[in-house]
Design an enzyme around this catalytic site. Structure first.
Site, PDB file in Angstrom:
ATOM      1  N   GLY A  61      -4.480  -0.586  -0.144  1.00  0.00           N
ATOM      2  CA  GLY A  61      -5.048  -0.032   1.088  1.00  0.00           C
ATOM      3  C   GLY A  61      -5.395   1.431   1.018  1.00  0.00           C
ATOM      4  N   HIS A 243       5.152  -7.817   4.137  1.00  0.00           N
ATOM      5  CA  HIS A 243       3.724  -7.587   4.395  1.00  0.00           C
ATOM      6  C   HIS A 243       3.144  -8.868   4.979  1.00  0.00           C
ATOM      7  CE1 HIS A 243      -0.494  -6.682   3.869  1.00  0.00           C
ATOM      8  NE2 HIS A 243      -0.176  -5.432   3.547  1.00  0.00           N
ATOM      9  N   ARG A 289       3.547  -3.399  11.253  1.00  0.00           N
ATOM     10  CA  ARG A 289       3.793  -4.607  10.460  1.00  0.00           C
ATOM     11  C   ARG A 289       4.944  -5.472  10.942  1.00  0.00           C
ATOM     12  NH1 ARG A 289       2.945  -2.172   4.544  1.00  0.00           N
ATOM     13  NH2 ARG A 289       0.754  -1.922   5.006  1.00  0.00           N
ATOM     14  N   ARG A 385       8.353   1.223   7.932  1.00  0.00           N
ATOM     15  CA  ARG A 385       7.403   2.242   7.450  1.00  0.00           C
ATOM     16  C   ARG A 385       6.013   2.029   8.047  1.00  0.00           C
ATOM     17  NH1 ARG A 385       3.647   1.970   3.232  1.00  0.00           N
ATOM     18  NH2 ARG A 385       4.486  -0.067   2.721  1.00  0.00           N
TER      19      ARG A 385
HETATM   20  C1  SIN Z   1      -1.844  -2.587   2.179  1.00  0.00           C
HETATM   21  O1  SIN Z   1      -2.840  -2.166   1.632  1.00  0.00           O
HETATM   22  O2  SIN Z   1      -1.899  -3.385   3.109  1.00  0.00           O
HETATM   23  C2  SIN Z   1      -0.507  -2.130   1.710  1.00  0.00           C
HETATM   24  C3  SIN Z   1      -0.400  -0.675   1.850  1.00  0.00           C
HETATM   25  C4  SIN Z   1       0.978  -0.268   2.273  1.00  0.00           C
HETATM   26  O3  SIN Z   1       1.923  -1.035   2.148  1.00  0.00           O
HETATM   27  O4  SIN Z   1       1.109   0.842   2.781  1.00  0.00           O
END
Ligand code: SIN
Length: 550
Positions: A61, A243, A289, A385
């Site tokens: 990301g 995630h 998240r 986070r």
């Molecule tokens: C993502 O690109 O979704 C992961 C990036 C992150 O965990 O900060």
């Protein structure tokens, strides 16, 4: 729980030269710190794989920093604090977000070509961010771009000695201060000692403790287990971030689909095509998240499915091609088209919010021992986070650490290395011939690891309760007793012992925290409890104590 050294120190192959600074790990945190310190002293970098193999490489990301108005550090601060659900350390967050733009300038100076649109830096949004503030490179290859450049640049410094395929196993201390590292040379299974006065643990996360994870195979929690054995405090380790959007390839591999795709407008749908995040949070699919994962779990359970759908079919194909070339290619290999197909995704273990407790300069409670990157609990993440705050955290706290170490190196009255060398020689002498050189019993470590990871996902995964956590603790204790001796001889058994140690710490902290907050969800304690639990759990040598948040 294994105490003392994991490896037999008799039969040491080599005691290496003393150095002022050893870095364990070669991701963004480790290499950036090594580069800075090496301008003043010799630095050693130990890494158990090759130099580029790090979690940094897989960060698709981007990297968060408030670099363009109307965004500013205060909004980045507020978003980070909100995502952290009451457990962030406000001073650490302030340091992080205020220093972030300067770290970006350093990366640009290093030659990182962040993506540009219309002549301006291109910024995207991810979960929990008020403004687009995530810089990216190569579309969805930010970590890879950064890691490649850092590896190349650090290779130009004659002051940095690299020891790849060297697994740092234990920290030697002398009177409460770091004195050296015991390492295993994986190539020939020999034991090496590296005397030093400053050690920086930057060895990444713990995703491999779970059977479904976005992390590379190296993420076995070695740094945390090693620091714990040496007497450092471990903080907030119950908070494991999952995630939301991971894809399983036809050959069974897991592939992260960046949250930035939702930042560019993709939706999450249940099996009836309903956007289930709408109405659950003002930011819908771009909620932090932990909130998205919680809702996904509810939907998957109600619909008896192990996936939900990610929908990017309404996003212009031109934009998808520029922003997500790697994702498009991976899906194509698997017979899917991001622009026309719904993609099945599910949550996977992604990031450890806690870790080795540090202060604002990255110092642990052992003199000369520092931690940064995912392995550290700097206080910047709290219970969850904020997306894309990890690469920037590695840079900011690595910078603080380098400043602290450089100050010590420059100090003309710094303690001499003689005492440390004498201590190491004494250790080597006292072990010589005093222990059996027996190898661990012949066990199939791969099978044990497989069983352990399944057990962790089932009992200490996204949802936990008292029964499951007690099951986990029992399983771990039995495994430790049955299969592992304190004297271990190869990489696989050392990693497994570290995984068991960290798994035990996670289960213990998760059992103690009788509430649900951020990435810690208890079936039997579903509410957040600020009255009793707005505090950290800190584990040290198996005696836990709690610390109140200021
Ligand atoms: C993502 O690109 O979704 C992961 C990036 C992150 O965990 O900060």
């Amino acid at each position: 729980m294994i105490q003392g050294y994991l490896i037999n120190t008799c039969g040491i192959k080599k005691i290496h030269d003393f150095s002022d600074c050893i870095i364990v790990g070669s991701g963004i945190a480790g290499l950036s710190t090594a580069i800075r310190v090496s301008k003043y002293s010799k630095v050693k970098v130990l890494t158990k794989s090759n130099l580029s193999e790090s979690t940094t490489w897989y960060a698709q990301g981007g990297i968060a920093a408030a670099v363009k108005k109307p965004d500013w550090w205060k909004t980045h601060y507020e978003d980070t604090i909100e995502a952290g659900q009451g457990l962030c350390d406000s001073a650490a967050v302030e340091k992080l977000v205020k220093s972030a733009p300067r770290m970006i300038e350093d990366l640009v100076e290093l030659g990182i070509a962040f993506d540009i649109t219309g002549g301006e830096i291109s910024l995207t949004t991810e979960g929990g961010h008020t403004y687009p503030r995530v810089l990216h490179a190569g579309g969805d290859a930010t970590g890879e771009e950064i890691e490649k450049k850092l590896v190349k640049y650090s290779g130009t410094f004659s002051n940095i000695d690299f020891f790849s395929e060297h697994l740092a196993v234990d920290i030697i201390t002398d009177s409460g201060k770091a004195a050296g590292i015991i390492a295993l040379d994986i190539k020939d299974n020999t034991t090496h000692i590296h005397p030093c006065s400053n050690i920086v643990i930057a060895s990444g996360g713990i995703g491999q403790l779970y059977d479904v994870s976005t992390n590379p195979s190296i993420s076995t929690g070695d740094g945390i287990a090693m620091a714990y054995r040496a007497g450092a405090s471990i903080k907030d380790i119950e908070f494991i971030q999952f995630h939301p959007t991971v894809f399983k390839t036809n050959d069974g591999h897991l592939f992260l689909i960046t949250e930035a795709l939702r930042g560019e407008g993709a939706y999450l749908r249940d099996s009836n095509g309903r956007r289930f995040m709408v109405g659950k949070h003002p930011k819908a699919e771009l909620a932090p998240r932990d909130i998205v994962v919680k809702e996904m779990v509810k939907v998957m359970s109600a619909q008896n499915l192990n996936f939900i759908f990610l929908d990017a079919t309404h996003i212009p194909e031109k934009l998808l091609k520029v922003r997500f070339p790697n994702i498009i290619a991976k899906l194509k290999e698997n017979g899917l088209n991001l622009g026309t197909d719904l993609i099945k995704v599910f949550p996977a273990a992604h990031y450890l919010n806690g870790g080795i407790k540090t202060d604002l300069k990255g110092r642990t409670d052992i003199g000369g021992l520092y931690a940064c990157g995912e392995t550290a609990a700097t206080g910047a993440h709290g219970a969850n986070r904020l997306a894309s705050n990890s690469l920037i955290e590695g840079l900011v706290f690595g910078w603080e650490i380098s400043r602290d170490i450089i100050k010590k190196i420059k100090n003309k009255n710094k303690p001499s290395s003689d005492r440390i060398i004498a201590k190491i020689k004494e250790l080597a002498k006292s072990s010589s011939g005093s222990q059996n050189l027996t190898n661990p019993p012949p066990v199939n470590t791969a099978e044990l690891v497989h069983g352990f990871r399944k057990m962790m996902s089932a009992n200490v995964g996204i949802l936990r309760d008292e029964k499951s956590l007690n099951n986990a603790r029992q399983y771990i204790d039995c495994t430790l007793k049955k299969y592992l001796r304190p004297v271990l001889a190869n990489k696989e058994t050392i990693e497994f012992a570290n995984m068991l140690t960290v798994g035990r710490l996670i289960s213990k902290a998760a059992l103690l925290r009788t509430e649900s907050r951020g990435t810690h969800l208890r079936n039997d304690w579903p509410e957040k409890d600020d009255v009793n639990w707005k505090k950290h759990i800190i584990l040290k040598n198996d005696n836990s104590h709690f610390e109140l948040v200021e």
